[in-house]
Design a protein around this motif. Structure first.
Motif, PDB file in Angstrom:
ATOM      1  N   UNK A   1       0.878  -1.302  -0.081  1.00 21.94           N
ATOM      2  CA  UNK A   1      -0.127  -0.134  -0.048  1.00 21.94           C
ATOM      3  C   UNK A   1       0.905   1.027  -0.113  1.00 21.94           C
ATOM      4  N   UNK A   2       0.670   2.252  -0.860  1.00 17.07           N
ATOM      5  CA  UNK A   2       1.174   3.292  -0.764  1.00 17.07           C
ATOM      6  C   UNK A   2       1.320   4.204   0.670  1.00 17.07           C
ATOM      7  N   UNK A   3       2.657   4.640   0.916  1.00 19.87           N
ATOM      8  CA  UNK A   3       2.505   5.268   2.309  1.00 19.87           C
ATOM      9  C   UNK A   3       1.575   6.543   2.561  1.00 19.87           C
ATOM     10  N   UNK A   4       1.511   7.019   1.441  1.00 21.75           N
ATOM     11  CA  UNK A   4       0.355   8.185   1.803  1.00 21.75           C
ATOM     12  C   UNK A   4      -1.059   7.613   2.197  1.00 21.75           C
ATOM     13  N   UNK A   5      -1.337   6.440   1.951  1.00 21.31           N
ATOM     14  CA  UNK A   5      -2.832   5.998   2.267  1.00 21.31           C
ATOM     15  C   UNK A   5      -2.776   5.375   3.941  1.00 21.31           C
ATOM     16  N   UNK A   6      -1.389   5.502   4.460  1.00 15.88           N
ATOM     17  CA  UNK A   6      -1.471   4.938   5.895  1.00 15.88           C
ATOM     18  C   UNK A   6      -2.332   5.911   6.945  1.00 15.88           C
ATOM     19  N   UNK A   7      -2.199   7.048   6.558  1.00 16.49           N
ATOM     20  CA  UNK A   7      -2.924   8.032   7.544  1.00 16.49           C
ATOM     21  C   UNK A   7      -4.729   7.571   7.560  1.00 16.49           C
ATOM     22  N   UNK A   8      -5.215   6.945   6.682  1.00 14.10           N
ATOM     23  CA  UNK A   8      -6.176   6.386   6.982  1.00 14.10           C
ATOM     24  C   UNK A   8      -6.907   5.377   7.767  1.00 14.10           C
ATOM     25  N   UNK A   9      -5.675   4.712   8.371  1.00 10.98           N
ATOM     26  CA  UNK A   9      -5.755   3.623   9.173  1.00 10.98           C
ATOM     27  C   UNK A   9      -5.199   3.980  10.470  1.00 10.98           C
ATOM     28  N   UNK A  10      -5.900   4.964  10.927  1.00 10.62           N
ATOM     29  CA  UNK A  10      -5.269   5.487  12.259  1.00 10.62           C
ATOM     30  C   UNK A  10      -5.547   4.171  13.451  1.00 10.62           C
ATOM     31  N   UNK A  11      -6.346   3.397  13.223  1.00 15.58           N
ATOM     32  CA  UNK A  11      -6.795   2.283  14.237  1.00 15.58           C
ATOM     33  C   UNK A  11      -6.022   1.003  13.807  1.00 15.58           C
TER      34      UNK A  11
ATOM     35  N   UNK B   1      -6.641   7.906  -5.753  1.00 19.56           N
ATOM     36  CA  UNK B   1      -6.271   7.402  -7.200  1.00 19.56           C
ATOM     37  C   UNK B   1      -4.682   6.612  -7.049  1.00 19.56           C
ATOM     38  N   UNK B   2      -3.945   6.984  -5.809  1.00 25.46           N
ATOM     39  CA  UNK B   2      -2.605   6.544  -5.917  1.00 25.46           C
ATOM     40  C   UNK B   2      -2.948   4.767  -5.363  1.00 25.46           C
ATOM     41  N   UNK B   3      -4.070   4.404  -4.830  1.00 34.00           N
ATOM     42  CA  UNK B   3      -4.408   3.049  -4.364  1.00 34.00           C
ATOM     43  C   UNK B   3      -4.157   2.202  -5.648  1.00 34.00           C
ATOM     44  N   UNK B   4      -3.475   1.097  -5.485  1.00 34.25           N
ATOM     45  CA  UNK B   4      -3.317   0.174  -6.654  1.00 34.25           C
ATOM     46  C   UNK B   4      -4.696  -0.156  -7.293  1.00 34.25           C
ATOM     47  N   UNK B   5      -4.708  -0.067  -8.515  1.00 35.96           N
ATOM     48  CA  UNK B   5      -5.824  -0.132  -9.471  1.00 35.96           C
ATOM     49  C   UNK B   5      -6.377  -1.564  -9.430  1.00 35.96           C
TER      50      UNK B   5
END
Length: 92
Positions: free
Chosen positions: A1-11, A35-39
């Motif tokens: 998973x791209x690192x920029x998406x980590x912030x959406x998994x605060x739990x 749109x950076x999430x793997x297609x």
């Protein structure tokens, strides 16, 4: 998973399914992050998510419903947007 998406998994990200991961991204991610999430993950899991039950705006739900028609026929986000543009052009 791209690192920029980590912030959406605060739990945390442990013991979550790929479908749940995509659901969380669809609900909370900014459009540039979305749109950076793997297609391939979008293509694989989108049909398993009840869009009307997402905790997000109606506009986002409408967008997700729109792209659902094109995701399975596309190889990437660019393809999705090209197909949407062509489809909208055919309606006029």
């Amino acid at each position: 998973m791209p690192k920029n998406l980590n912030k959406y998994f605060w739990d945390g990200e442990q013991n979550i399914s790929e479908t749940y991961r995509l659901k969380r991204i669809l609900e909370y991610a900014s459009f540039p992050d979305l749109i950076t999430d793997p297609f391939g993950e979008l293509n694989k899991h989108l049909q398993n998510i009840p869009i009307d039950k997402l905790r997000t705006s109606q506009k986002r739900k409408d967008f997700i419903k729109l792209i659902m028609s094109f995701v399975s026929q596309a190889e990437n986000w660019d393809d999705v947007f090209k197909k949407i543009i062509n489809f909208k052009g055919e309606e006029n």
